[in-house]
Design a protein around this motif. Structure first.
Motif, short mmCIF file in Angstrom:
data_model
loop_
_atom_site.label_atom_id
_atom_site.label_comp_id
_atom_site.label_asym_id
_atom_site.label_seq_id
_atom_site.Cartn_x
_atom_site.Cartn_y
_atom_site.Cartn_z
N ASN A 228 0.86 -1.00 -0.05
CA ASN A 228 0.03 -0.05 0.06
C ASN A 228 0.76 1.33 -0.02
OD1 ASN A 228 -1.80 2.26 0.80
ND2 ASN A 228 -3.04 0.69 1.67
N PRO A 229 1.08 1.82 -1.21
CA PRO A 229 1.98 3.11 -1.34
C PRO A 229 1.50 4.10 -0.29
CG PRO A 229 1.59 2.17 -3.29
CD PRO A 229 0.63 1.47 -2.43
N LEU A 230 0.27 4.42 -0.26
CA LEU A 230 -0.47 5.68 0.51
C LEU A 230 -0.49 5.15 1.73
CD1 LEU A 230 -3.57 6.82 -1.57
CD2 LEU A 230 -1.30 7.82 -1.41
N GLY A 231 -0.69 3.99 2.26
CA GLY A 231 -0.61 3.59 3.66
C GLY A 231 1.00 3.93 4.11
N THR A 232 2.27 3.49 3.20
CA THR A 232 3.46 3.67 3.43
C THR A 232 3.69 5.30 3.87
OG1 THR A 232 4.08 1.53 2.28
CG2 THR A 232 5.80 3.29 2.60
N ILE A 233 3.41 6.00 2.94
CA ILE A 233 3.58 7.48 3.07
C ILE A 233 2.93 8.11 4.55
CG2 ILE A 233 2.89 9.70 2.22
CD1 ILE A 233 4.87 8.38 0.47
N ALA A 234 1.50 7.48 4.72
CA ALA A 234 1.13 7.75 5.96
C ALA A 234 2.03 7.27 7.08
CB ALA A 234 -0.39 7.41 6.04
N GLY A 235 2.16 6.16 6.93
CA GLY A 235 3.08 5.41 8.13
C GLY A 235 4.42 6.23 8.33
N GLY A 236 5.12 6.53 7.24
CA GLY A 236 6.43 7.19 7.56
C GLY A 236 6.09 8.66 8.09
N PHE A 237 4.99 9.43 7.82
CA PHE A 237 4.82 10.81 8.60
C PHE A 237 4.27 10.48 9.88
CE2 PHE A 237 4.19 12.36 4.19
CZ PHE A 237 5.28 13.53 4.49
N VAL A 238 3.79 9.44 10.09
CA VAL A 238 3.26 8.93 11.53
C VAL A 238 4.48 8.67 12.25
CG1 VAL A 238 1.93 7.41 13.03
CG2 VAL A 238 0.91 8.50 11.14
N LEU A 239 5.31 7.84 11.75
CA LEU A 239 6.33 7.25 12.44
C LEU A 239 7.37 8.40 12.87
CD1 LEU A 239 8.03 4.62 13.62
CD2 LEU A 239 9.20 4.70 11.09
N GLY A 240 7.50 9.29 11.70
CA GLY A 240 8.57 10.39 11.90
C GLY A 240 8.25 11.17 13.14
N VAL A 241 6.82 11.58 13.17
CA VAL A 241 6.42 12.41 14.36
C VAL A 241 6.41 11.61 15.59
CG1 VAL A 241 4.23 13.82 15.18
CG2 VAL A 241 4.79 13.84 12.87
N GLY A 242 6.28 10.41 15.74
CA GLY A 242 6.05 9.62 16.92
C GLY A 242 7.67 9.37 17.30
N LEU A 243 8.59 9.16 16.73
CA LEU A 243 9.87 8.87 16.85
C LEU A 243 10.38 10.47 17.16
CD1 LEU A 243 11.44 6.43 14.32
CD2 LEU A 243 10.51 6.19 16.66
N SER A 244 10.19 11.64 16.82
CA SER A 244 10.49 12.90 17.27
C SER A 244 10.22 13.01 18.61
CB SER A 244 9.76 13.92 16.25
OG SER A 244 10.20 15.26 16.71
N PRO A 271 0.06 -8.28 10.61
CA PRO A 271 1.26 -8.47 9.49
C PRO A 271 1.02 -7.80 8.17
CG PRO A 271 0.76 -10.76 10.49
CD PRO A 271 -0.29 -9.55 11.04
N SER A 272 -0.17 -7.70 7.89
CA SER A 272 -0.41 -6.83 6.64
C SER A 272 -0.28 -5.45 6.88
CB SER A 272 -1.74 -7.13 6.11
OG SER A 272 -2.79 -6.88 7.01
N GLY A 273 -0.12 -4.86 7.73
CA GLY A 273 0.04 -3.53 7.98
C GLY A 273 -1.12 -2.98 8.44
N LEU A 274 -1.29 -1.37 9.00
CA LEU A 274 -2.56 -0.90 9.25
C LEU A 274 -3.41 -0.46 8.15
CD1 LEU A 274 -0.92 1.74 11.88
CD2 LEU A 274 -1.97 -0.73 12.50
N PHE A 275 -2.61 -0.23 6.93
CA PHE A 275 -3.53 -0.03 6.01
C PHE A 275 -3.55 -1.15 4.84
CE2 PHE A 275 -1.74 3.71 7.59
CZ PHE A 275 -3.03 4.65 7.98
N GLY A 276 -2.91 -2.25 5.14
CA GLY A 276 -2.93 -3.26 4.21
C GLY A 276 -4.23 -4.27 4.23
N ARG A 277 -4.21 -4.99 3.19
CA ARG A 277 -5.49 -5.79 3.27
C ARG A 277 -5.06 -7.26 3.77
NH1 ARG A 277 -8.34 -4.75 -2.36
NH2 ARG A 277 -9.07 -2.60 -2.17
N ALA A 278 -5.70 -7.77 4.68
CA ALA A 278 -5.23 -9.16 5.24
C ALA A 278 -5.59 -10.29 4.18
CB ALA A 278 -6.11 -9.36 6.51
N LYS A 279 -4.58 -11.22 4.01
CA LYS A 279 -4.93 -12.21 2.84
C LYS A 279 -5.74 -13.37 3.79
CE LYS A 279 -1.24 -10.54 -0.02
NZ LYS A 279 0.15 -11.07 -0.85
#
Length: 283
Positions: A228-244, A271-279
């Motif tokens: 999920n590209p958009l989920g990864t972008i959101a995850g990057g920003f969330v992680l960046g702020v959280g780690l800050s 395992p599929s991520g917060l925005f990924g689809r579970a298989k």
């Protein structure tokens, strides 16, 4: 309150870098179903090319362009020479090869450019609470994310790349050149990764400069979903702020531990991520 505001702005800028490198991982995974652990090394070599061109010509933007082209070529060559011969083997084989390539390229960078830190410039003025360079980083990442979304969802190239990754035999019967699509996926991902390297490297360039960034980028990709590209972008920003926040309130030594803890928790609970689809697999 002022500290909270400053940490938030700093986290947004850092999160954009994590999102960019994480996006490169997602592109390759969506296109070839391979997790590329050599991504930071490909970005590293591209950034060294940028350094050499910038030093020789005095033009940052010429070095910037050369880095993107070099990254694309490195991605194509890696897929053609190292990954394609393993297409009929287990996924573990590709992981081992990319890990080996990571170590080799880092060693080669040290032998050619030395292991000493080299001054690498910012694109714009980096001074201030949320500097012109921070704004540039965020805008570049948002633009890349939009471009990747358009390519994968709304263009014939994106459709062919997804078909080549998920159902290669069916794609071949429909006339899709599967090998070419897999190569295109690696080239596109390496280009995005080279951009991430250029954004993450300043102010100093050395062979291991992207190792920590890669850990956070991988965490962002897993957090958002590797498919999920958009989920990864959101995850990057969330992680960046959280780690800050972690760095500001608990100390910088806790940042890596916090990132690894998030990675383990997400892999355990979703395992599929917060925005990924579970298989769902039938047995």
């Amino acid at each position: 309150m002022q500290d909270f505001f400053d940490l938030t702005l700093g986290g947004i800028s850092a999160g954009a870098v994590y999102a960019a490198l994480g996006l490169a991982l997602v592109i390759i995974y969506r296109a070839t179903r391979v997790v590329n652990f050599a991504q930071p090394a490909l970005a590293l070599i591209s950034t060294y090319f940028a350094y050499s061109v910038t030093k020789a010509t005095g033009s940052y933007w010429l070095g910037f362009a050369v880095a993107v082209v070099a990254g694309t070529v490195l991605g194509v060559v890696t897929e053609r020479l190292l990954i394609r011969p393993l297409r009929h083997r287990s996924e573990l084989s590709s992981i081992i090869v990319t890990l080996g390539l990571l170590l080799v390229l880092q060693a080669v960078a040290g032998m050619i450019w030395s292991n000493e830190p080299l001054a690498f410039p910012y694109a714009f003025d980096f001074r201030g609470r949320f500097s012109a360079n921070d704004l540039f980083v965020v805008l570049v990442v948002v633009a890349i994310a939009a471009l990747v979304l358009v390519v994968f969802k709304y263009t014939p190239l994106g459709l062919r790349m997804r078909a080549a990754a998920f159902a290669p035999e069916v794609a071949r019967t429909l006339g899709v050149r599967v090998g070419l699509m897999l190569t295109a996926g690696w080239g596109l991902a390496a280009a995005v990764g080279s951009l991430a390297g250029l954004l993450a490297t300043p102010p100093f360039l050395f062979p291991n400069v992207l190792d920590g960034v890669f850990v956070y980028a991988l965490t962002a990709a897993v957090l958002g979903g590797l498919d999920n590209p958009l989920g990864t972008i959101a995850g990057g920003f969330v992680l960046g702020v959280g780690l800050s926040y972690v760095s500001g309130y608990f100390g910088p030594e806790m940042v890596t531990i916090a990132a690894l803890a998030i990675l383990v928790i997400v892999l355990t609970l979703r395992p599929s991520g917060l925005f990924g689809r579970a298989k769902v697999r039938r047995v």
